[in-house]
Scaffold this motif. Structure first.
Motif, mmCIF file in Angstrom:
data_model
loop_
_atom_site.group_PDB
_atom_site.id
_atom_site.type_symbol
_atom_site.label_atom_id
_atom_site.label_comp_id
_atom_site.label_asym_id
_atom_site.label_seq_id
_atom_site.Cartn_x
_atom_site.Cartn_y
_atom_site.Cartn_z
ATOM 1 N N TRP A 117 9.087 7.021 -14.766
ATOM 2 C CA TRP A 117 9.419 7.630 -16.061
ATOM 3 C C TRP A 117 8.662 8.934 -16.318
ATOM 4 N N CYS A 118 7.740 9.283 -15.437
ATOM 5 C CA CYS A 118 6.838 10.425 -15.648
ATOM 6 C C CYS A 118 7.460 11.715 -15.096
ATOM 7 N N GLY A 119 7.803 12.645 -15.980
ATOM 8 C CA GLY A 119 8.414 13.917 -15.570
ATOM 9 C C GLY A 119 7.551 14.711 -14.601
ATOM 10 N N PRO A 120 6.254 14.939 -14.922
ATOM 11 C CA PRO A 120 5.397 15.673 -13.982
ATOM 12 C C PRO A 120 5.273 14.975 -12.623
ATOM 13 N N CYS A 121 5.323 13.630 -12.630
ATOM 14 C CA CYS A 121 5.274 12.885 -11.368
ATOM 15 C C CYS A 121 6.500 13.216 -10.521
ATOM 16 N N ARG A 122 7.667 13.252 -11.168
ATOM 17 C CA ARG A 122 8.906 13.545 -10.445
ATOM 18 C C ARG A 122 8.901 14.975 -9.924
ATOM 19 N N SER A 123 8.311 15.913 -10.675
ATOM 20 C CA SER A 123 8.283 17.298 -10.188
ATOM 21 C C SER A 123 7.249 17.484 -9.074
ATOM 22 N N PHE A 124 6.198 16.661 -9.054
ATOM 23 C CA PHE A 124 5.174 16.750 -8.013
ATOM 24 C C PHE A 124 5.641 16.103 -6.711
ATOM 25 N N ALA A 125 6.535 15.124 -6.795
ATOM 26 C CA ALA A 125 6.967 14.347 -5.621
ATOM 27 C C ALA A 125 7.438 15.217 -4.454
ATOM 28 N N PRO A 126 8.330 16.215 -4.653
ATOM 29 C CA PRO A 126 8.771 17.010 -3.493
ATOM 30 C C PRO A 126 7.641 17.857 -2.887
ATOM 31 N N VAL A 127 6.698 18.302 -3.709
ATOM 32 C CA VAL A 127 5.539 19.069 -3.223
ATOM 33 C C VAL A 127 4.685 18.165 -2.330
ATOM 34 N N TYR A 128 4.470 16.933 -2.790
ATOM 35 C CA TYR A 128 3.673 15.951 -2.058
ATOM 36 C C TYR A 128 4.365 15.555 -0.754
ATOM 37 N N PRO B 228 0.445 22.566 -7.927
ATOM 38 C CA PRO B 228 1.395 23.407 -7.197
ATOM 39 C C PRO B 228 1.081 23.344 -5.696
ATOM 40 N N GLU B 229 2.043 23.733 -4.886
ATOM 41 C CA GLU B 229 1.899 23.617 -3.432
ATOM 42 C C GLU B 229 0.626 24.278 -2.911
ATOM 43 N N ALA B 230 0.345 25.500 -3.353
ATOM 44 C CA ALA B 230 -0.838 26.215 -2.850
ATOM 45 C C ALA B 230 -2.131 25.479 -3.212
ATOM 46 N N ALA B 231 -2.192 24.933 -4.417
ATOM 47 C CA ALA B 231 -3.390 24.202 -4.843
ATOM 48 C C ALA B 231 -3.554 22.917 -4.034
ATOM 49 N N LEU B 232 -2.448 22.223 -3.759
ATOM 50 C CA LEU B 232 -2.515 21.009 -2.957
ATOM 51 C C LEU B 232 -3.007 21.329 -1.547
ATOM 52 N N GLU B 233 -2.491 22.390 -0.962
ATOM 53 C CA GLU B 233 -2.934 22.800 0.374
ATOM 54 C C GLU B 233 -4.419 23.150 0.367
ATOM 55 N N ASP B 234 -4.878 23.807 -0.693
ATOM 56 C CA ASP B 234 -6.289 24.181 -0.807
ATOM 57 C C ASP B 234 -7.170 22.927 -0.882
ATOM 58 N N VAL B 235 -6.752 21.949 -1.686
ATOM 59 C CA VAL B 235 -7.516 20.710 -1.820
ATOM 60 C C VAL B 235 -7.579 19.980 -0.475
ATOM 61 N N ILE B 236 -6.446 19.922 0.228
ATOM 62 C CA ILE B 236 -6.423 19.258 1.540
ATOM 63 C C ILE B 236 -7.364 19.974 2.505
#
Length: 144
Positions: free
Chosen positions: A31-42, A94-102
């Motif tokens: 039910w979480c909108g931000p979760c659904r938008s993060f899913a394809p990035v993840y 966002p994708e760039a931030a996720l890559e940076d964290v990884i």
């Protein structure tokens, strides 16, 4: 292991986390909108990093896991290396931030992380400012 993400449950959680050196966990709900938008990035990051374990915890179906990690808002991304939580942050990255964290998580010196955790645990057990010495060893209510 195939690309994509692994669904974590209370039944397989310990096995996955203890059996892998580097696990990313996405705490989410349908039910979480931000979760659904993060899913394809993840999912895209999972395909770019096939050597890492990307997993998801449905906080509705796995309420015990969400409670155990004190998840207050979703999505929350957590990274566990060598059975130690090294990153936990709510919000869709966002994708760039996720890559940076990884990248930062990959670069961590886990021996240094373990030393810091041990030092923090030792400092916490000394509980400065409590003048009363209790020899009973009972520490009820000292949940982390």
């Amino acid at each position: 292991m195939s690309t994509g993400t692994l669904e974590l449950t209370k039944d397989n959680f310990d096995e996955v986390v203890s059996g892998n050196d580097f696990v990313l966990i996405d705490f989410w709900a349908s039910w979480c909108g931000p979760c659904r938008s993060f899913a394809p990035v993840y999912e895209a990051a999972a395909e770019r990093h096939p050597d890492l374990v990307f997993s998801k915890v449905d906080t509705e179906a796995q309420q015990e896991l969400a409670a155990a990690f004190e998840i207050q808002s979703i999505p929350t991304l957590m990274i566990v290396r060598d059975r130690t939580v090294i990153f936990s942050q709510p919000g869709a990255l966002p994708e760039a931030a996720l890559e940076d964290v990884i990248g930062q998580a990959r670069a961590l010196d886990m021996d240094e992380v373990r030393r810091q955790v041990e030092a923090e645990e030792a400092a916490a057990s000394e509980s400065p400012g409590s003048g009363a010495e209790s020899g009973s060893g009972s520490s009820a209510g000292s949940a982390a």
